[in-house]
Scaffold this motif. Structure first.
Motif, mmCIF file in Angstrom:
data_model
loop_
_atom_site.group_PDB
_atom_site.id
_atom_site.type_symbol
_atom_site.label_atom_id
_atom_site.label_comp_id
_atom_site.label_asym_id
_atom_site.label_seq_id
_atom_site.Cartn_x
_atom_site.Cartn_y
_atom_site.Cartn_z
ATOM 1 N N UNK A 109 -11.323 -2.625 36.517
ATOM 2 C CA UNK A 109 -11.244 -3.560 37.646
ATOM 3 C C UNK A 109 -9.831 -4.090 37.832
ATOM 4 N N UNK A 110 -9.117 -4.269 36.705
ATOM 5 C CA UNK A 110 -7.745 -4.785 36.745
ATOM 6 C C UNK A 110 -6.833 -3.807 35.999
ATOM 7 N N UNK A 111 -6.452 -2.693 36.632
ATOM 8 C CA UNK A 111 -5.684 -1.643 35.950
ATOM 9 C C UNK A 111 -4.310 -2.085 35.477
ATOM 10 N N UNK A 112 -3.836 -3.248 35.952
ATOM 11 C CA UNK A 112 -2.539 -3.738 35.482
ATOM 12 C C UNK A 112 -2.612 -4.266 34.044
ATOM 13 N N UNK A 113 -3.796 -4.405 33.497
ATOM 14 C CA UNK A 113 -3.948 -4.885 32.114
ATOM 15 C C UNK A 113 -3.536 -3.787 31.144
ATOM 16 N N UNK A 114 -2.496 -4.059 30.380
ATOM 17 C CA UNK A 114 -2.020 -3.125 29.363
ATOM 18 C C UNK A 114 -2.054 -3.734 27.966
ATOM 19 N N UNK A 115 -2.321 -5.039 27.904
ATOM 20 C CA UNK A 115 -2.288 -5.751 26.625
ATOM 21 C C UNK A 115 -3.537 -6.611 26.481
ATOM 22 N N UNK A 116 -3.881 -6.867 25.233
ATOM 23 C CA UNK A 116 -4.998 -7.760 24.931
ATOM 24 C C UNK A 116 -4.576 -8.706 23.818
ATOM 25 N N UNK A 117 -5.107 -9.928 23.864
ATOM 26 C CA UNK A 117 -4.915 -10.912 22.792
ATOM 27 C C UNK A 117 -6.290 -11.222 22.227
ATOM 28 N N UNK A 118 -6.430 -11.133 20.917
ATOM 29 C CA UNK A 118 -7.752 -11.198 20.289
ATOM 30 C C UNK A 118 -7.774 -12.229 19.180
ATOM 31 N N UNK A 119 -8.825 -13.058 19.186
ATOM 32 C CA UNK A 119 -9.091 -13.996 18.097
ATOM 33 C C UNK A 119 -10.463 -13.665 17.522
ATOM 34 N N UNK A 153 -7.919 -0.653 20.572
ATOM 35 C CA UNK A 153 -6.482 -0.387 20.426
ATOM 36 C C UNK A 153 -6.071 0.921 21.087
ATOM 37 N N UNK A 154 -7.037 1.790 21.371
ATOM 38 C CA UNK A 154 -6.730 3.014 22.115
ATOM 39 C C UNK A 154 -6.647 2.749 23.613
ATOM 40 N N UNK A 155 -7.220 1.609 24.034
ATOM 41 C CA UNK A 155 -7.221 1.266 25.454
ATOM 42 C C UNK A 155 -6.013 0.420 25.839
ATOM 43 N N UNK A 156 -5.655 -0.529 24.961
ATOM 44 C CA UNK A 156 -4.568 -1.473 25.236
ATOM 45 C C UNK A 156 -3.840 -1.797 23.936
ATOM 46 N N UNK A 157 -2.657 -2.378 24.082
ATOM 47 C CA UNK A 157 -1.932 -2.895 22.928
ATOM 48 C C UNK A 157 -2.532 -4.246 22.559
ATOM 49 N N UNK A 158 -2.912 -4.441 21.286
ATOM 50 C CA UNK A 158 -3.673 -5.618 20.879
ATOM 51 C C UNK A 158 -2.833 -6.551 20.020
ATOM 52 N N UNK A 159 -2.720 -7.804 20.467
ATOM 53 C CA UNK A 159 -2.106 -8.881 19.689
ATOM 54 C C UNK A 159 -3.232 -9.673 19.039
ATOM 55 N N UNK A 160 -3.163 -9.858 17.715
ATOM 56 C CA UNK A 160 -4.230 -10.532 16.983
ATOM 57 C C UNK A 160 -3.770 -11.906 16.492
ATOM 58 N N UNK A 161 -4.641 -12.895 16.657
ATOM 59 C CA UNK A 161 -4.380 -14.227 16.122
ATOM 60 C C UNK A 161 -4.594 -14.186 14.620
ATOM 61 N N UNK A 162 -3.521 -14.383 13.861
ATOM 62 C CA UNK A 162 -3.574 -14.366 12.402
ATOM 63 C C UNK A 162 -2.652 -15.442 11.865
ATOM 64 N N UNK A 163 -2.797 -15.758 10.573
ATOM 65 C CA UNK A 163 -2.056 -16.868 9.990
ATOM 66 C C UNK A 163 -0.546 -16.647 9.949
ATOM 67 N N UNK A 164 -0.100 -15.407 9.990
ATOM 68 C CA UNK A 164 1.333 -15.144 9.861
ATOM 69 C C UNK A 164 2.083 -15.218 11.188
ATOM 70 N N UNK A 165 1.390 -15.374 12.312
ATOM 71 C CA UNK A 165 2.081 -15.413 13.594
ATOM 72 C C UNK A 165 2.818 -16.746 13.751
ATOM 73 N N UNK A 166 3.737 -16.778 14.697
ATOM 74 C CA UNK A 166 4.453 -18.012 14.997
ATOM 75 C C UNK A 166 3.504 -18.993 15.688
ATOM 76 N N UNK A 167 3.523 -20.246 15.237
ATOM 77 C CA UNK A 167 2.634 -21.261 15.787
ATOM 78 C C UNK A 167 3.418 -22.311 16.561
ATOM 79 N N UNK A 168 2.822 -22.877 17.623
ATOM 80 C CA UNK A 168 3.510 -23.911 18.410
ATOM 81 C C UNK A 168 3.348 -25.302 17.816
ATOM 82 N N UNK A 169 2.915 -25.384 16.568
ATOM 83 C CA UNK A 169 2.733 -26.660 15.888
ATOM 84 C C UNK A 169 3.062 -26.484 14.407
#
Length: 243
Positions: free
Chosen positions: A43-53, A67-83
């Protein structure tokens, strides 16, 4: 536009999200997860990325298929946090990281906030005006309270949550509803009052599957935000994408 995915304890939510706006939203199951993701991407072919929690269980093959459909960013403890995380446990749950980040995306500079997530569990998360995350509390949610009364007694029935008009129960059924619904509502009110004693101008957000039902029992001032988790996942993706 990206695909935002919340794999929770009781359901999976997926949303096409653009600039913090939920363009398309649906709940799905593990069985239908990949087909529903494909449908949104079609429906939205411009989607190339996903963010997953993820906090709930899902077959690892489903994530590999995603991950074969889109590039996946995962919420994990090692990512940069805004707090700044002052929590003393070795890990902070991915869902709480996302919720806190969603609230931060909504507050003004030097505002403190309390996030109440009314789901399987009710979690309370506090961020001070300097964006320090202190923790909060974890309490049984509505479903767990109903199930506990049924499972740990001989004769009490298993009921489904509903709003109540009177806090005085005049039967077993209405007494259970009063004890569970009114009991949790009073807990939430008391918790808000405690945090308001620390900061009378604290901003309170309420979210989660039971937030709408509980909001009818509450008269405290708070911001009902059903998509706070998804907003937080999107915010964390934006916060980390250029690193």
């Amino acid at each position: 536009m990206i695909l935002v995915i919340d794999i929770g304890n009781t359901s999976i939510k997926i949303a096409a999200t653009d600039n913090y706006k939920i363009i398309s939203y649906q709940r799905t199951t593990e069985i239908d997860f990949i087909n529903d993701c494909k449908s949104v991407i079609t429906q939205f072919p411009q989607i190339k990325n996903a963010a997953l929690c993820q906090v709930g269980r899902i077959n690892l093959d489903k994530i590999k298929q995603l991950e074969k459909l889109v590039s996946v960013f995962k919420i994990e403890n090692h990512i940069k946090l805004p707090f700044t995380n002052l929590y003393q446990s070795t890990t902070l749950g991915n869902d709480r990281i996302a919720l806190v980040s969603g609230a931060i995306s909504r507050i003004e500079k030097e505002e403190s906030c309390l996030i109440i997530d009314a789901g399987t569990c009710v979690t309370y998360d506090y961020i001070d005006k300097n964006l320090n995350y202190h923790g909060g509390a974890i309490s049984p949610g509505l479903r767990l309270r109903y199930e506990s009364l049924h499972n740990f007694t001989a004769n009490l029935p298993l009921l489904t949550a509903q709003t109540i008009d009177n806090f005085i129960g005049n039967s077993t059924t209405t007494s259970i509803h009063s004890g569970v619904i009114n009991g949790l509502a009073q807990e939430i009110k008391g918790c808000i009052r405690q945090y308001e004693q620390k900061n009378k101008d604290i901003k309170v957000f309420m979210t989660g599957g039971d937030a709408q039902l509980l909001s009818t029992q509450l008269k405290s001032r708070f911001f009902a935000t059903p998509f706070l988790m998804l907003e937080g996942i999107y915010y964390l993706y934006q916060f980390n994408k250029d690193l």
